[in-house]
Design a protein around this motif. Structure first.
Motif, PDB file in Angstrom:
ATOM      1  N   ARG A   1     -11.603   9.932  -1.453  1.00  0.00           N
ATOM      2  CA  ARG A   1     -11.842   9.402  -0.098  1.00  0.00           C
ATOM      3  C   ARG A   1     -10.638   9.673   0.793  1.00  0.00           C
ATOM      4  O   ARG A   1     -10.759   9.953   1.968  1.00  0.00           O
ATOM      5  N   ASN A   2      -9.447   9.555   0.172  1.00  0.00           N
ATOM      6  CA  ASN A   2      -8.224   9.739   0.944  1.00  0.00           C
ATOM      7  C   ASN A   2      -7.971  11.201   1.293  1.00  0.00           C
ATOM      8  O   ASN A   2      -7.605  11.519   2.417  1.00  0.00           O
TER       9      ASN A   2
ATOM     10  N   LEU B   1     -18.426   5.427  -0.709  1.00  0.00           N
ATOM     11  CA  LEU B   1     -18.198   4.024  -0.383  1.00  0.00           C
ATOM     12  C   LEU B   1     -19.160   3.137  -1.162  1.00  0.00           C
ATOM     13  O   LEU B   1     -18.987   1.929  -1.245  1.00  0.00           O
TER      14      LEU B   1
ATOM     15  N   LEU C   1      -8.234  -1.171  13.630  1.00  0.00           N
ATOM     16  CA  LEU C   1      -7.603  -2.482  13.435  1.00  0.00           C
ATOM     17  C   LEU C   1      -7.195  -3.049  14.795  1.00  0.00           C
ATOM     18  O   LEU C   1      -6.660  -2.335  15.635  1.00  0.00           O
TER      19      LEU C   1
ATOM     20  N   LYS D   1      -5.028  -5.226  17.542  1.00  0.00           N
ATOM     21  CA  LYS D   1      -3.581  -5.426  17.777  1.00  0.00           C
ATOM     22  C   LYS D   1      -2.743  -4.314  17.169  1.00  0.00           C
ATOM     23  O   LYS D   1      -1.600  -4.523  16.761  1.00  0.00           O
TER      24      LYS D   1
ATOM     25  N   ARG E   1      -8.338   9.591  12.971  1.00  0.00           N
ATOM     26  CA  ARG E   1      -8.029   8.968  11.683  1.00  0.00           C
ATOM     27  C   ARG E   1      -8.765   9.692  10.550  1.00  0.00           C
ATOM     28  O   ARG E   1      -8.225   9.853   9.454  1.00  0.00           O
TER      29      ARG E   1
ATOM     30  N   PHE F   1     -17.143   5.900  11.690  1.00  0.00           N
ATOM     31  CA  PHE F   1     -18.162   4.853  11.700  1.00  0.00           C
ATOM     32  C   PHE F   1     -18.679   4.608  13.107  1.00  0.00           C
ATOM     33  O   PHE F   1     -17.979   4.815  14.094  1.00  0.00           O
TER      34      PHE F   1
ATOM     35  N   ILE G   1      -3.041   5.069   9.011  1.00  0.00           N
ATOM     36  CA  ILE G   1      -3.476   4.306   7.825  1.00  0.00           C
ATOM     37  C   ILE G   1      -3.827   5.179   6.608  1.00  0.00           C
ATOM     38  O   ILE G   1      -3.328   4.928   5.514  1.00  0.00           O
ATOM     39  N   PRO G   2      -4.664   6.245   6.774  1.00  0.00           N
ATOM     40  CA  PRO G   2      -4.956   7.052   5.570  1.00  0.00           C
ATOM     41  C   PRO G   2      -3.702   7.681   4.976  1.00  0.00           C
ATOM     42  O   PRO G   2      -3.609   7.859   3.764  1.00  0.00           O
ATOM     43  N   LEU G   3      -2.716   7.971   5.841  1.00  0.00           N
ATOM     44  CA  LEU G   3      -1.489   8.620   5.354  1.00  0.00           C
ATOM     45  C   LEU G   3      -0.635   7.666   4.530  1.00  0.00           C
ATOM     46  O   LEU G   3       0.115   8.092   3.645  1.00  0.00           O
ATOM     47  N   ILE G   4      -0.762   6.348   4.845  1.00  0.00           N
ATOM     48  CA  ILE G   4      -0.021   5.349   4.067  1.00  0.00           C
ATOM     49  C   ILE G   4      -0.343   5.503   2.582  1.00  0.00           C
ATOM     50  O   ILE G   4       0.510   5.341   1.723  1.00  0.00           O
TER      51      ILE G   4
ATOM     52  N   GLU H   1      -0.792   3.945  15.007  1.00  0.00           N
ATOM     53  CA  GLU H   1      -0.768   3.200  13.740  1.00  0.00           C
ATOM     54  C   GLU H   1      -2.120   3.230  13.036  1.00  0.00           C
ATOM     55  O   GLU H   1      -2.194   3.287  11.805  1.00  0.00           O
TER      56      GLU H   1
ATOM     57  N   HIS I   1     -14.342   0.747  13.725  1.00  0.00           N
ATOM     58  CA  HIS I   1     -13.488   0.100  12.710  1.00  0.00           C
ATOM     59  C   HIS I   1     -12.011   0.405  12.892  1.00  0.00           C
ATOM     60  O   HIS I   1     -11.308   0.788  11.965  1.00  0.00           O
TER      61      HIS I   1
END
Ligand SMILES: Nc1ncnc2c1ncn2[C@@H]1O[C@H](COP(=O)(O)OP(=O)(O)OP(=O)(O)O)[C@@H](O)[C@H]1O
Ligand SMILES: [Mg+2]
Lengths: 249, 405
Positions: free
Chosen positions: A82-83, A55, A96, A98, A153, A90, A107-110, A103, A94
């Protein structure tokens, strides 16, 4: 897996004073290890962890990850590692806002080529014991549950290396132990784990403890018989039941 | 293959920030709606004027109008300029090979016409026998007048439908005798309806009479109001018009920079004139709409920047878990352009609704073309990309650590 030589990183504070957050450090972490990093506040733990997790970039020195000199990699290659190879947990979770647990885990899979991202996210949430909270919005979850979503995640892309920066810092001791039992299970299944903590007891769940002071390693030692988080949780349960029984009598 | 996931994820953030997204949409919706309305009204009026003009002014036509003034000024009253005469046209026909046919006209408006006790007013239009082809006149009943009748100053009349209706009702006018003031004329034909011409002259209230008869017996003068020439070769119409102008100037003894005592009108001039009239619709109003769209994109760019700052943590996290620079760029560009495309479609819909609502109430003609809709759509896409680009680049270039702390 991780090979760090003469690594340095400094920050300029308030324009003039230079702070050597990581000062000429050498550190090696082997595949399958569980390492705890301890040290006083401001000693450079997070800075080191951010560099290990790709990072942040060091000012000088070399960092070889899985045999590759990190400094030579492009931004896209770093993002790819990183992916695919690293899971980061963390202190502030961290997640998101809402957004549901599922979901968040997706995110990492996106950013990967994996198929069936929902299925993978659900099984990662099962692994951290959150199968009943899959569609809860992150703010509806307790701190311990939010941290478990964050761990799910970090796990979802099946990384080799899991980095956790004070994952139990914001949790009560029982939730902290639950998190540690997840890490210990992951470590037993072969994942390399690096964890930062202020808490000596938490550190003793690892196989090795590295102490950092002023950006340098001041001491490090192997833990001969690490604490077993699962046992500790069982003990707490027992003693609580004992207490209840005693009160009844 | 990852794109649809990024789109889906972006859609969620748009929905999660409804209020901000609505503000972004507002100005674009208004701008695009205005643009749709303005362009369609412009096209509509232009098409309407054009179609009227085309009726008497097809692309192989040159008009010659007497006098120096504007075409409109004298026409209703008949020409008082004594500059254009029959021999002008004969000379043109003889000297210019591209001339196929010509007709010359003198008008006498507001004449009392009567038939066995019934009265009406009509426009007396003296024309040559070529009028039938030159003006595309369709004789429905009876016949048009002949060259011999024109030469002999015969008192024959071809009447337009309104005149026929006023004077004859349902009886057949052909063969009957009408009086124009005191002069008797024999009706030899009735023509099909032609409507209004662009100057507001009601072509259906006309009585067509051989030109020579009108000049001698009705108006008693030998000059003409205008003439119309059909050319053989449309492509050379501009040079033919020049030639005609040269011949007339020479014949009328006009030299150098002196202004002509006639005016030549060609299809290109007419097109330009209509476009000039429509400049408000075609240029000024669209510019106003575009300015509102520019304001809209500035609003969007600022709100997007705000959104990038608010969502530093989200961006940092996405990068930390493997989003590449181009993924973040794509996400924010998609966010801004999905907002503007949505606004564009909404704006077009509102514009079309406004047009269909206004038209029956205000009677302003409009014409919606695919071209207009595509232009509006493309503009919304462009606004999305332009206004989203800088915020998106800012987001994409954030360092994961910086963004997360
Ligand atoms: N982005 C930054 N800009 C300026 N100084 C920084 C930055 N990040 C860290 N530092 C400084 O570097 C030093 C090391 O910080 P770091 O966060 O690595 O410590 P830490 O060991 O993680 O502390 P803590 O236990 O409180 O999390 C501190 O003095 C900190 O103030
Ligand atoms: Mg720290």
């Amino acid at each position: 897996m991780i090979n760090i030589k003469n690594l340095s990183k400094s920050f300029t504070k308030d324009g003039s004073a230079v702070i050597k957050a990581v000062d000429n450090m050498n550190l090696e972490i082997k595949n399958g290890e569980f390492v705890a990093i301890v040290g006083p506040s401001g000693s450079g733990k997070s800075t080191l962890m951010n560099i290990i997790g790709l990072l942040d970039v060091p000012d000088s020195g070399s960092y070889i990850l899985n045999g590759k000199e990190v400094a030579k990699l492009s931004l896209d290659e770093l993002a790819e590692i990183r992916n695919q190879k690293i899971g980061f947990v963390f202190q502030q979770f961290h997640l998101l806002p809402k957004t549901t647990a599922k979901e968040n885990v997706e995110i990492p899979l996106i950013y990967s080529d994996k198929k069936d991202i929902t299925g993978l996210a659900v099984s990662a949430l099962k692994l951290v014991g959150l199968e009943e909270r899959i569609n809860h919005v992150s703010t509806e979850l307790s701190g311990g549950q939010q941290q478990r979503v964050a761990i799910a995640r970090a796990l979802v892309n099946d990384p080799e290396l899991i980095l956790a920066d004070e994952p139990t810092g914001n949790l009560d001791s029982k939730s902290g132990l639950e998190i540690m039992s997840i890490f210990q299970k992951l470590n037993r299944s072969g994942k390399t784990i690096v964890l930062i903590t202020h808490d000596q007891k938490i550190a003793e769940h690892a196989n090795r403890v590295v102490k950092i002071v002023d950006g340098k390693i001041s001491e490090q030692y192997s833990v001969n018989s690490p604490r077993d988080a699962e046992k500790e949780i069982a003990e707490i349960k027992n003693s609580q039941e004992q207490e209840i029984l005693e009160r009844r009598n | 293959m990852k794109m649809h996931r990024i789109i889906k994820s972006g859609y969620k953030t748009v929905m999660a920030h409804k209020l901000r997204s609505m503000f972004m949409m507002l100005s674009v919706v208004i701008g695009i709606a205005a643009l749709t309305v303005v362009i369609s009204l412009g096209k509509g009026t232009e098409e309407k004027i054009m179609s009227q003009v085309k009726k008497l002014f097809s692309s192989n036509t040159i008009m010659i109008v007497a006098g120096k003034g504007k075409m409109e000024s004298n026409q209703r009253m008949g020409s008082s300029s004594s500059t254009l005469k029959l021999d002008d046209f004969e000379e043109i026909k003889n000297r210019v090979s591209n001339v196929l046919e010509w007709d010359a006209v003198q008008i006498s408006p507001d004449r009392q016409v009567s038939y066995s006790g019934r009265n009406t007013t009509a426009i007396i239009s003296g024309q040559t026998t070529a009028a039938e082809t030159v003006w595309n006149i369709d004789v429905k009943n009876g016949r048009f007048f002949t060259e011999a009748e024109n030469r002999n100053l015969s008192r024959v009349a071809v009447i337009a439908p309104n005149v026929a209706k006023e004077l004859f009702g349902t009886t057949n006018p052909v063969g009957e005798e009408i009086r124009v003031e005191n002069i008797p004329f024999q009706v030899i034909g009735v023509i099909a309806p032609r409507g209004m011409d662009p100057h507001g002259i009601d072509k259906d209230s006309e009585i067509l009479i051989p030109l020579n008869t009108v000049l001698r017996r009705v108006v008693n003068m030998d000059y003409l109001m205008l003439g119309k020439i059909l050319v053989t070769d449309e492509k050379n119409i501009a040079s033919t018009a020049k030639e005609v102008e040269q011949i007339l100037r020479e014949k009328h003894g006009i030299n150098g920079n002196e202004a002509s005592d006639f005016m030549i009108v060609t299809p290109t001039m007419i097109n330009k004139m209509v476009k000039d009239i429509n400049r408000v619709f075609n240029i000024y109003l669209p510019i106003v709409a575009l300015i509102s769209l520019i304001v809209g994109s500035i609003v969007i760019a600022n709100l997007m920047l705000l959104s990038v700052n608010e969502r530093r943590k989200e961006i940092g996290l996405r990068k930390a878990v493997g989003a590449k620079t181009k993924d973040i760029l794509a996400q924010f560009l998609l966010e801004s352009s999905s907002i503007t495309i949505g606004s564009g479609i909404l704006g077009i819909a509102i514009g079309l609704f406004a047009l269909s609502f206004l038209y029956p109430r205000m009677g302003i003609p409009y014409s919606v073309s695919w071209g207009t809709l595509i232009i509006c759509f493309v503009i919304s896409v462009l606004i999305g990309i332009l206004s989203g680009y800088f915020p998106a680049r800012k987001a994409a270039n954030l360092q994961p650590v910086e963004a997360l702390n």
